[in-house]
Write an enzyme that holds these catalytic residues in place. Sequence first.
Site, PDB file in Angstrom:
ATOM      1  N   LYS A 118      33.269  36.705  45.014  1.00 14.12           N
ATOM      2  CA  LYS A 118      34.692  36.938  44.715  1.00 14.12           C
ATOM      3  C   LYS A 118      35.377  35.592  44.752  1.00 14.12           C
ATOM      4  O   LYS A 118      34.906  34.658  45.400  1.00 14.12           O
ATOM      5  CB  LYS A 118      35.312  37.870  45.767  1.00 14.12           C
ATOM      6  CG  LYS A 118      36.556  38.579  45.289  1.00 14.12           C
ATOM      7  CD  LYS A 118      36.228  39.771  44.425  1.00 14.12           C
ATOM      8  CE  LYS A 118      37.463  40.512  43.975  1.00 14.12           C
ATOM      9  NZ  LYS A 118      37.099  41.782  43.316  1.00 14.12           N
TER      10      LYS A 118
HETATM   11  P1  NAD Z   1      46.096  44.660  38.080  1.00 11.92           P
HETATM   12  O1  NAD Z   1      46.672  43.383  38.503  1.00 11.92           O
HETATM   13  O2  NAD Z   1      45.807  44.909  36.645  1.00 11.92           O
HETATM   14  O3  NAD Z   1      47.001  45.874  38.586  1.00 11.92           O
HETATM   15  C1  NAD Z   1      47.408  46.042  39.916  1.00 11.92           C
HETATM   16  C2  NAD Z   1      48.526  47.069  39.950  1.00 11.92           C
HETATM   17  O4  NAD Z   1      48.876  47.349  41.294  1.00 11.92           O
HETATM   18  C3  NAD Z   1      49.803  46.590  39.256  1.00 11.92           C
HETATM   19  O5  NAD Z   1      50.383  47.678  38.573  1.00 11.92           O
HETATM   20  C4  NAD Z   1      50.704  46.194  40.441  1.00 11.92           C
HETATM   21  O6  NAD Z   1      52.087  46.247  40.126  1.00 11.92           O
HETATM   22  C5  NAD Z   1      50.298  47.257  41.428  1.00 11.92           C
HETATM   23  N1  NAD Z   1      50.655  46.968  42.808  1.00 11.92           N
HETATM   24  C6  NAD Z   1      50.559  45.814  43.498  1.00 11.92           C
HETATM   25  N2  NAD Z   1      51.017  45.985  44.749  1.00 11.92           N
HETATM   26  C7  NAD Z   1      51.393  47.285  44.853  1.00 11.92           C
HETATM   27  C8  NAD Z   1      51.945  48.081  45.893  1.00 11.92           C
HETATM   28  N3  NAD Z   1      52.180  47.564  47.098  1.00 11.92           N
HETATM   29  N4  NAD Z   1      52.198  49.384  45.639  1.00 11.92           N
HETATM   30  C9  NAD Z   1      51.954  49.917  44.425  1.00 11.92           C
HETATM   31  N5  NAD Z   1      51.443  49.214  43.394  1.00 11.92           N
HETATM   32  C10 NAD Z   1      51.165  47.911  43.622  1.00 11.92           C
HETATM   33  O7  NAD Z   1      44.761  44.826  38.945  1.00 11.92           O
HETATM   34  P2  NAD Z   1      43.533  45.795  38.670  1.00 11.92           P
HETATM   35  O8  NAD Z   1      42.472  45.034  37.962  1.00 11.92           O
HETATM   36  O9  NAD Z   1      44.027  47.095  38.139  1.00 11.92           O
HETATM   37  O10 NAD Z   1      42.983  45.999  40.143  1.00 11.92           O
HETATM   38  C11 NAD Z   1      43.530  46.963  41.040  1.00 11.92           C
HETATM   39  C12 NAD Z   1      42.583  47.127  42.201  1.00 11.92           C
HETATM   40  O11 NAD Z   1      41.324  47.587  41.716  1.00 11.92           O
HETATM   41  C13 NAD Z   1      42.280  45.842  42.981  1.00 11.92           C
HETATM   42  O12 NAD Z   1      42.126  46.187  44.326  1.00 11.92           O
HETATM   43  C14 NAD Z   1      40.953  45.392  42.405  1.00 11.92           C
HETATM   44  O13 NAD Z   1      40.234  44.601  43.318  1.00 11.92           O
HETATM   45  C15 NAD Z   1      40.289  46.722  42.154  1.00 11.92           C
HETATM   46  N6  NAD Z   1      39.253  46.699  41.125  1.00 11.92           N
HETATM   47  C16 NAD Z   1      39.497  46.245  39.870  1.00 11.92           C
HETATM   48  C17 NAD Z   1      38.494  46.300  38.919  1.00 11.92           C
HETATM   49  C18 NAD Z   1      38.728  45.865  37.503  1.00 11.92           C
HETATM   50  O14 NAD Z   1      37.807  46.038  36.665  1.00 11.92           O
HETATM   51  N7  NAD Z   1      39.888  45.355  37.136  1.00 11.92           N
HETATM   52  C19 NAD Z   1      37.223  46.785  39.252  1.00 11.92           C
HETATM   53  C20 NAD Z   1      37.014  47.261  40.548  1.00 11.92           C
HETATM   54  C21 NAD Z   1      38.046  47.217  41.468  1.00 11.92           C
END
Ligand code: NAD
Length: 428
Positions: A118
């Site tokens: 990461k």
């Molecule tokens: P992103 O940046 O595209 O979206 C994150 C979202 O969460 C945004 O809408 C943001 O406004 C919102 N957010 C942030 N803080 C918040 C809060 N306190 N309350 C409510 N909403 C809040 O990120 P993503 O890629 O969608 O990732 C989201 C999560 O999923 C992360 O924990 C990431 O590690 C995990 N993840 C992502 C992927 C991927 O393929 N992108 C894969 C596995 C896990």
Amino acid sequence: MRIVRRGMAPTRDDSTRSALTIAQQQLDDTARAMGLPDSTRRFLRELKRELVVHFPVEMDDGSFRVFTGFRVQHNIARGPAKGGLRYHPRVTLDDVRALAMYMTWKSAVVDLPFGGAKGGVICDPKALSLTELERMTRRFTTEISIIIGPDRDIPAPDLGTGPDVMAWIMDTLSMHAGYSVAASVTGKPTAIGGSEGRYGATGRGLVIVTQLAMRDHGMDATGATVAVQGFGKVGAVTAELLAAAGMKVVAVSDSSGGVHRDTGLDVSALRALKDEGGRLADYGAADRISNDELLTLDVDVLVPAALEAQISGSLAQRMRARLIAEGANAPIDPEADAVLAEQGTVVVPDILANAGGIIVSYFEWVQDLQAYFWAAGEVNARLKEVMVRSYEHVRARAQELDVTMRSAAYQIAVERVAAASEVRGIYP
Ligand code: NAD
């Protein structure tokens, strides 16, 4: 299937513990439950390699700022390290270490030939111009280029990063090499070797396992109510696909707050608002809802898809969702996990539920290495095959041992990584 199962050990107040301590505790609990040799446990609870970089970036007004970034590799016994890059103001080395460890288990539970890594940069990407973001990304890539590459460690998007950032990373590494190195990152635009289906892969995979878990627990998908925390790459796609599968998305949130409507939200309209750069808080056709209110709604399915450590033990006691599918990594702390297991809430754990992204990242890497690309239908069909196989494996292990799906998923993952480490032996 009986619902109440033995989960990982409940612990003291998790809010005071670091993300890494929690991740290590989860490994320790798993090791104890499966009788892992202590020497292997002690090896697996450490991070293999950690790089911290401080680097200057010129801002648009001619001034420069010094940024701090990280790249951490947990374990590479099963293949090159793989994991996302996070741009966030509060990302810490400790978080990145824990997330690298989760990536090792995630790759292993769905049986991909990858280890875990990461990375991240402490920054607010929304406060940087596009040109500043590009310069920061290119310099950060150069700083960590000593440990990343298609055979060594392959970054991918995470919180605050997306295809544009991946394209800059790929281009920077390719400029250094003197030729195009498409397999150096995943989640790229398709124009430079990205895979069809990568953008929505995490949400797509999450929906597949959610539907399987609902089936196994006698829950009818049609009209089932859903709340989704986080409306980004994972949350928005998940909400859209669950709505398309006939479920009723009653609440969603982003960092600006949440919106709620009992009769169901128009997810496509919300997605369009976000795509135009809007905030959910600006959406007029629904009631406002706080983060805690969303997480404690009486819904059939809850998808935390924002950040880690969103659900504490005390919050869990007020939660009423019947099934939780973890879109984010580690959104539920171990104390809350124990409360939810006790309450009979079904939890589809992060390392399985959100593995769709790394699975299609693996497909992207394979396509880049072969320079032979697949149609979207093939990508989605192969994703489904891996998700279903992995889910059934975890469910069967959970039933066999009478433990939670999280415990079962961890045991399968740790078993595979331990087997690879043991068979390779200790060098020299
Ligand atoms: P992103 O940046 O595209 O979206 C994150 C979202 O969460 C945004 O809408 C943001 O406004 C919102 N957010 C942030 N803080 C918040 C809060 N306190 N309350 C409510 N909403 C809040 O990120 P993503 O890629 O969608 O990732 C989201 C999560 O999923 C992360 O924990 C990431 O590690 C995990 N993840 C992502 C992927 C991927 O393929 N992108 C894969 C596995 C896990």
